[in-house]
Design a protein around this motif. Sequence first.
Motif, mmCIF file in Angstrom:
data_model
loop_
_atom_site.group_PDB
_atom_site.id
_atom_site.type_symbol
_atom_site.label_atom_id
_atom_site.label_comp_id
_atom_site.label_asym_id
_atom_site.label_seq_id
_atom_site.Cartn_x
_atom_site.Cartn_y
_atom_site.Cartn_z
ATOM 1 N N LEU A 73 0.858 -1.006 0.059
ATOM 2 C CA LEU A 73 -0.005 -0.158 0.016
ATOM 3 C C LEU A 73 0.895 1.148 -0.075
ATOM 4 C CD1 LEU A 73 -2.678 1.480 0.018
ATOM 5 C CD2 LEU A 73 -2.511 1.022 2.630
ATOM 6 N N GLY A 74 1.023 1.754 -1.428
ATOM 7 C CA GLY A 74 1.792 3.109 -1.422
ATOM 8 C C GLY A 74 0.704 4.231 -0.751
ATOM 9 N N THR A 75 1.143 4.842 0.239
ATOM 10 C CA THR A 75 0.359 6.084 1.026
ATOM 11 C C THR A 75 0.533 7.296 0.421
ATOM 12 O OG1 THR A 75 1.532 5.863 2.763
ATOM 13 C CG2 THR A 75 -0.026 4.424 2.881
ATOM 14 N N GLY A 76 1.278 7.458 -0.691
ATOM 15 C CA GLY A 76 1.485 8.723 -1.294
ATOM 16 C C GLY A 76 2.955 9.160 -1.032
ATOM 17 N N ALA A 77 3.133 10.612 -0.744
ATOM 18 C CA ALA A 77 4.482 11.009 -0.546
ATOM 19 C C ALA A 77 5.070 10.837 0.649
ATOM 20 C CB ALA A 77 4.411 12.575 -0.909
ATOM 21 N N ALA A 82 -2.269 2.385 7.405
ATOM 22 C CA ALA A 82 -3.667 1.924 6.402
ATOM 23 C C ALA A 82 -4.907 1.927 7.511
ATOM 24 C CB ALA A 82 -3.312 0.322 6.206
ATOM 25 N N PRO A 83 -5.848 2.164 7.199
ATOM 26 C CA PRO A 83 -7.126 2.193 8.056
ATOM 27 C C PRO A 83 -7.039 0.667 8.775
ATOM 28 C CG PRO A 83 -7.714 2.864 6.024
ATOM 29 C CD PRO A 83 -6.255 2.458 5.836
ATOM 30 N N ARG A 84 -7.348 0.977 10.063
ATOM 31 C CA ARG A 84 -7.495 -0.488 10.961
ATOM 32 C C ARG A 84 -8.533 -1.421 10.426
ATOM 33 N NH1 ARG A 84 -6.478 1.745 17.080
ATOM 34 N NH2 ARG A 84 -4.583 2.287 16.772
ATOM 35 N N ALA A 85 -9.628 -0.748 10.231
ATOM 36 C CA ALA A 85 -10.712 -1.763 9.641
ATOM 37 C C ALA A 85 -10.296 -2.412 8.410
ATOM 38 C CB ALA A 85 -11.993 -0.932 9.257
ATOM 39 N N VAL A 87 -7.250 -3.168 7.321
ATOM 40 C CA VAL A 87 -6.258 -4.116 7.827
ATOM 41 C C VAL A 87 -6.858 -5.538 8.349
ATOM 42 C CG1 VAL A 87 -4.219 -4.713 9.417
ATOM 43 C CG2 VAL A 87 -4.302 -2.570 8.169
ATOM 44 N N ALA A 88 -7.806 -5.189 9.047
ATOM 45 C CA ALA A 88 -8.335 -6.499 9.828
ATOM 46 C C ALA A 88 -9.348 -7.205 8.758
ATOM 47 C CB ALA A 88 -9.681 -6.055 10.721
ATOM 48 N N ALA A 89 -10.048 -6.415 7.777
ATOM 49 C CA ALA A 89 -10.614 -7.226 6.908
ATOM 50 C C ALA A 89 -9.816 -7.982 5.795
ATOM 51 C CB ALA A 89 -11.444 -5.989 5.956
ATOM 52 N N LEU A 90 -8.489 -7.470 5.539
ATOM 53 C CA LEU A 90 -7.683 -8.258 4.903
ATOM 54 C C LEU A 90 -7.006 -9.265 5.471
ATOM 55 C CD1 LEU A 90 -5.909 -5.577 2.562
ATOM 56 C CD2 LEU A 90 -7.985 -6.914 2.120
ATOM 57 N N ASP A 91 -6.662 -9.151 6.672
ATOM 58 C CA ASP A 91 -6.167 -10.111 7.502
ATOM 59 C C ASP A 91 -7.215 -11.431 7.511
ATOM 60 O OD1 ASP A 91 -4.247 -11.193 9.466
ATOM 61 O OD2 ASP A 91 -5.738 -11.148 10.939
ATOM 62 N N ALA A 92 -8.766 -11.131 7.857
ATOM 63 C CA ALA A 92 -9.594 -12.243 7.557
ATOM 64 C C ALA A 92 -9.471 -12.930 6.279
ATOM 65 C CB ALA A 92 -10.800 -11.455 7.909
ATOM 66 N N ARG A 93 -8.937 -12.394 5.494
ATOM 67 C CA ARG A 93 -8.630 -13.181 4.101
ATOM 68 C C ARG A 93 -7.296 -13.873 3.750
ATOM 69 N NH1 ARG A 93 -11.641 -10.903 -0.926
ATOM 70 N NH2 ARG A 93 -13.132 -9.628 -0.178
ATOM 71 N N GLY A 94 -6.566 -13.632 5.216
ATOM 72 C CA GLY A 94 -5.175 -14.001 4.934
ATOM 73 C C GLY A 94 -4.145 -13.451 4.239
ATOM 74 N N ILE A 95 -4.629 -11.897 3.858
ATOM 75 C CA ILE A 95 -4.037 -11.169 3.157
ATOM 76 C C ILE A 95 -3.238 -10.125 4.203
ATOM 77 C CG2 ILE A 95 -3.794 -9.278 1.319
ATOM 78 C CD1 ILE A 95 -6.284 -10.604 0.129
ATOM 79 N N GLY A 96 -1.788 -9.929 3.781
ATOM 80 C CA GLY A 96 -1.315 -8.766 4.961
ATOM 81 C C GLY A 96 -1.115 -7.605 4.046
ATOM 82 N N VAL A 97 -1.071 -6.446 4.974
ATOM 83 C CA VAL A 97 -0.685 -5.066 4.421
ATOM 84 C C VAL A 97 0.587 -4.328 4.685
ATOM 85 C CG1 VAL A 97 -1.742 -2.954 4.192
ATOM 86 C CG2 VAL A 97 -3.274 -4.878 4.839
ATOM 87 N N GLU A 98 1.083 -3.919 3.639
ATOM 88 C CA GLU A 98 2.456 -3.460 4.037
ATOM 89 C C GLU A 98 2.378 -2.115 3.421
ATOM 90 O OE1 GLU A 98 5.299 -4.715 5.466
ATOM 91 O OE2 GLU A 98 4.319 -6.594 5.729
ATOM 92 N N PRO A 99 2.043 -0.977 4.493
ATOM 93 C CA PRO A 99 1.940 0.368 3.977
ATOM 94 C C PRO A 99 3.402 0.965 3.907
ATOM 95 C CG PRO A 99 1.392 0.195 6.170
ATOM 96 C CD PRO A 99 1.779 -1.304 5.687
ATOM 97 N N MET A 100 3.674 1.980 3.028
ATOM 98 C CA MET A 100 4.940 2.621 2.667
ATOM 99 C C MET A 100 4.527 3.651 1.964
ATOM 100 S SD MET A 100 7.027 -0.106 0.392
ATOM 101 C CE MET A 100 6.486 -1.551 1.490
ATOM 102 N N ASP A 101 5.550 4.724 1.727
ATOM 103 C CA ASP A 101 5.264 5.644 1.054
ATOM 104 C C ASP A 101 5.387 5.220 -0.341
ATOM 105 O OD1 ASP A 101 7.902 6.537 -0.763
ATOM 106 O OD2 ASP A 101 8.543 6.319 1.326
ATOM 107 N N SER A 102 4.595 5.951 -1.390
ATOM 108 C CA SER A 102 4.380 5.234 -2.709
ATOM 109 C C SER A 102 5.671 5.085 -3.530
ATOM 110 C CB SER A 102 3.185 6.303 -3.428
ATOM 111 O OG SER A 102 2.156 6.076 -2.830
ATOM 112 N N ARG A 103 6.761 5.974 -3.393
ATOM 113 C CA ARG A 103 7.881 5.753 -3.932
ATOM 114 C C ARG A 103 8.637 4.289 -3.609
ATOM 115 N NH1 ARG A 103 7.566 11.172 -3.311
ATOM 116 N NH2 ARG A 103 7.797 12.328 -4.999
ATOM 117 N N ALA A 104 8.475 4.195 -2.198
ATOM 118 C CA ALA A 104 9.045 2.722 -1.913
ATOM 119 C C ALA A 104 8.288 1.590 -2.468
ATOM 120 C CB ALA A 104 9.382 2.995 -0.460
ATOM 121 N N ALA A 105 7.091 1.846 -2.203
ATOM 122 C CA ALA A 105 6.217 0.603 -2.789
ATOM 123 C C ALA A 105 6.295 0.440 -4.015
ATOM 124 C CB ALA A 105 4.792 1.027 -2.479
ATOM 125 N N ALA A 106 6.679 1.450 -5.208
ATOM 126 C CA ALA A 106 6.710 1.159 -6.664
ATOM 127 C C ALA A 106 8.360 0.352 -6.741
ATOM 128 C CB ALA A 106 6.882 2.706 -7.229
#
Length: 128
Positions: A73-77, A82-85, A87-106
């Motif tokens: 999840l590239g969060t911009g500059a 990431a919103p807690r809800a 993260v919880a919803a994706l975790d329930a699907r077995g998907i992790g969330v890795e937030p970082m600035d968008s340049r790092a994510a790219a």
Amino acid sequence: MRMERERPAAGPLVRGFGAGGYRVDAPDGTMGVYPALLLTATRADNWAPPPLDALDEAALAPLLGTPIEFLLLGTGATLRRAPRALVAALDARGIGVEPMDSRAAARAWGVLRAEERQIAAALYPLDH
């Protein structure tokens, strides 16, 4: 910024980014520029993201139909949480969330895809 990789990954690759958005090479050899971007191992799509605080599964639906380990999840500059809800919803699907600035994510996208990791990415605009 232009990015090069020693070992190309399968699927769309972010080749650079700047004020206009993300430059992406598609698997068919075409290149596109996207102000905001959704990526899977097989596609790159333009994205009209909601404000980060309102980001939910519905906004990420095009990514969730494919098997993925985690979402970059590239969060911009700057890095934002990431919103807690979400993260919880994706975790329930077995998907992790890795937030970082968008340049790092790219940059991370190409490295992780070269390792053949099953990931997806949602990149907010760089001016966000």
